[in-house]
Design a protein around this motif. Structure first.
Motif, short mmCIF file in Angstrom:
data_model
loop_
_atom_site.label_atom_id
_atom_site.label_comp_id
_atom_site.label_asym_id
_atom_site.label_seq_id
_atom_site.Cartn_x
_atom_site.Cartn_y
_atom_site.Cartn_z
N TYR A 107 -75.73 82.00 48.74
CA TYR A 107 -76.63 82.26 49.94
C TYR A 107 -74.98 81.62 50.97
O TYR A 107 -75.07 80.80 50.55
N PHE A 108 -75.09 82.50 51.94
CA PHE A 108 -74.62 82.58 52.97
C PHE A 108 -74.83 82.23 54.27
O PHE A 108 -76.01 82.59 54.62
N THR A 109 -74.25 81.30 55.28
CA THR A 109 -74.82 81.92 56.58
C THR A 109 -73.90 82.30 57.60
O THR A 109 -72.91 81.97 56.74
N SER A 110 -74.20 81.87 58.64
CA SER A 110 -72.85 82.11 59.86
C SER A 110 -72.19 80.90 59.76
O SER A 110 -70.90 81.05 59.93
N LYS A 111 -72.94 79.66 59.59
CA LYS A 111 -71.32 79.22 59.16
C LYS A 111 -70.40 79.43 58.23
O LYS A 111 -69.40 78.44 57.86
N ASP A 112 -70.52 80.53 56.96
CA ASP A 112 -69.32 80.65 56.04
C ASP A 112 -68.78 81.94 56.71
O ASP A 112 -67.56 82.42 55.49
N VAL A 113 -68.85 82.45 58.22
CA VAL A 113 -67.88 83.59 58.51
C VAL A 113 -66.59 82.71 58.66
O VAL A 113 -66.16 81.83 59.14
N VAL A 114 -65.56 83.62 57.87
CA VAL A 114 -64.10 83.46 58.61
C VAL A 114 -63.67 84.69 59.04
O VAL A 114 -62.04 84.85 58.31
N ARG A 115 -64.28 85.25 59.68
CA ARG A 115 -63.80 86.34 60.51
C ARG A 115 -63.80 85.77 62.04
O ARG A 115 -63.30 84.45 62.28
N HIS A 116 -64.00 86.60 62.93
CA HIS A 116 -63.00 85.83 64.36
C HIS A 116 -64.14 84.88 64.45
O HIS A 116 -65.41 84.94 64.28
N PRO A 117 -64.32 83.63 64.99
CA PRO A 117 -65.50 82.69 65.69
C PRO A 117 -65.95 83.53 66.09
O PRO A 117 -67.55 83.23 66.38
N LEU A 118 -66.40 84.18 67.26
CA LEU A 118 -66.75 85.12 67.86
C LEU A 118 -68.02 85.83 67.11
O LEU A 118 -69.40 85.88 67.77
N VAL A 119 -67.66 86.47 65.81
CA VAL A 119 -68.36 87.01 64.77
C VAL A 119 -70.16 85.78 64.57
O VAL A 119 -71.31 86.63 64.33
N ALA A 120 -69.55 84.97 64.16
CA ALA A 120 -70.21 83.66 63.70
C ALA A 120 -71.49 83.49 64.95
O ALA A 120 -72.67 83.34 65.15
N ALA A 121 -70.62 83.38 66.37
CA ALA A 121 -72.23 82.76 67.17
C ALA A 121 -72.66 84.60 67.52
O ALA A 121 -73.50 84.32 67.67
N ILE A 122 -72.71 85.58 66.94
CA ILE A 122 -72.66 87.06 67.26
C ILE A 122 -74.35 87.48 66.66
O ILE A 122 -75.33 87.25 66.52
N ILE A 123 -73.87 86.33 66.13
CA ILE A 123 -74.69 86.59 63.86
C ILE A 123 -75.51 85.57 64.57
O ILE A 123 -76.69 85.69 64.21
N GLU A 124 -75.49 84.43 65.12
CA GLU A 124 -76.01 83.29 64.84
C GLU A 124 -77.07 83.98 66.26
O GLU A 124 -78.48 82.97 66.41
#
Length: 341
Positions: free
Chosen positions: A310-327
């Protein structure tokens, strides 16, 4: 002001003083305009003062100790003839449980970077997991004949699976690579597409082509596809087949129905590996149609030789904004769920 230009300590008591004897490697460690040092400063909320071949770390003891381990890990990469790019710095910080780019670290959350990395060797590049979840996922792909990777977009589920497949193919552990996706439109109707069968399905398969192009030279990839050693096909084309001695990936599995998922899973033949990837928040099936990914997760989770990762937004390795959008979307989904209770 860059770390090397800092003259006066500003952020806490003096910590470790690190000596890096090879000046050429130290330059690469610091990065252009000391950007690598700046990333480490921000991640651990410390200050790094450079004097010749020495780096002095200023800040809280736990943070400076963890930063010292990160710097030594990066320097060891350089001594081994490898690179230290911003992506490599990000990887070491993530592996050390540093919230890279946030500057927020709780004392009991600071861990030392992992010493033993996993590398995936392909024709064009060497691929390394950049988070702990990615590392566990890659290890499970080598260890298990059937593995699931479940999490949001941008966490490397498909990319790493294809990399492992190419690596196992090049080493002779499998004879072919088979990549598949459900041909489901993402919220809009495209109508009938012109062209041959391959031309009709190619738009749905493009992310798989992109991953393969990262790992194999164009001419070799074209030849392998022509020989059917590498196949990219919609999920519907898997019915009736037995997939032996192959590395098989089903991408976007959340858009497979329960019957399609059962059909696909039962294609597994002798000597094969199968990886199922998907994102439970991006289901494009018609309303009322159950996702085969959720169904498989419920039914198969207790089977010992099947791995769920399982992965979460903390594992996003694209642009940092992608993690913020997912959260942000996850938070809204949580609020909606509480209102509906």
């Amino acid at each position: 002001m860059s770390p090397s230009e800092t003259l006066v300590p500003e952020t806490g008591p003096p910590g470790p003083v690190l000596d890096f004897p090879d000046n050429r490697l130290l330059i690469d460690l610091c990065g252009p305009y000391d950007q690598n040092l700046a990333a480490i400063e921000k991640a651990f909320d410390i200050q790094i003062v450079r004097r010749g071949n020495f780096l002095t770390l200023l800040g809280e003891p736990l943070a400076t100790e963890a930063a010292a381990h990160a710097l030594h890990a990066l320097y060891a990469r350089l001594e081994g003839g490898r690179t230290v790019t911003p992506a490599d710095v990000d990887m070491v910080l993530r592996m050390g449980n540093a919230a890279a780019g946030t500057g927020v670290l709780e004392g009991d959350q600071i861990e030392m970077p992992m010493k033993h990395s996993i590398e995936i060797q392909t024709r064009k590049k060497r691929v390394e997991p950049r988070t702990k979840a990615q590392k566990a996922y890659v290890q499970s792909l080598f260890d298990n004949e059937l593995a699931f990777g479940i999490g949001p977009a941008g966490t490397g589920k498909t990319y790493l699976a294809v990399a492992v497949g190419v690596s196992m193919f090049l080493s002779g552990k499998v004879d072919k690579i088979i990549l598949s996706r459900p041909a489901v439109e993402a919220g809009e109707k495209l109508g009938f597409l012109p062209g041959t069968q391959d031309e009709k399905v190619d738009p749905y398969m493009q992310p798989l082509y992109d991953a393969l192009n990262d790992f194999l030279p164009g001419k070799q990839l074209a030849k392998l596809r022509e020989e059917k050693t590498i196949e990219i096909a919609p999920l519907a084309f898997m019915r009736g087949r037995t997939l032996s001695n192959a590395f098989v990936v089903l991408d976007e599995a959340q858009n497979a129905t329960a019957m399609q998922m059962k059909m696909f899973l039962t294609r597994l033949g002798e000597g094969s590996r199968m990886v199922i990837t998907g994102d439970r928040t991006q289901i494009d099936l018609p309303r009322g149609t159950a996702s085969g990914l959720a169904d498989a997760e419920r039914l198969l989770k207790s089977i010992p030789k099947i791995s769920f990762n399982y992965f979460t937004s903390k594992d996003v390795v694209r642009h940092p904004l992608v993690a913020a959008i997912i959260e942000a979307y996850e938070a809204e989904a949580g609020r909606t769920a509480r209102r509906d209770v």
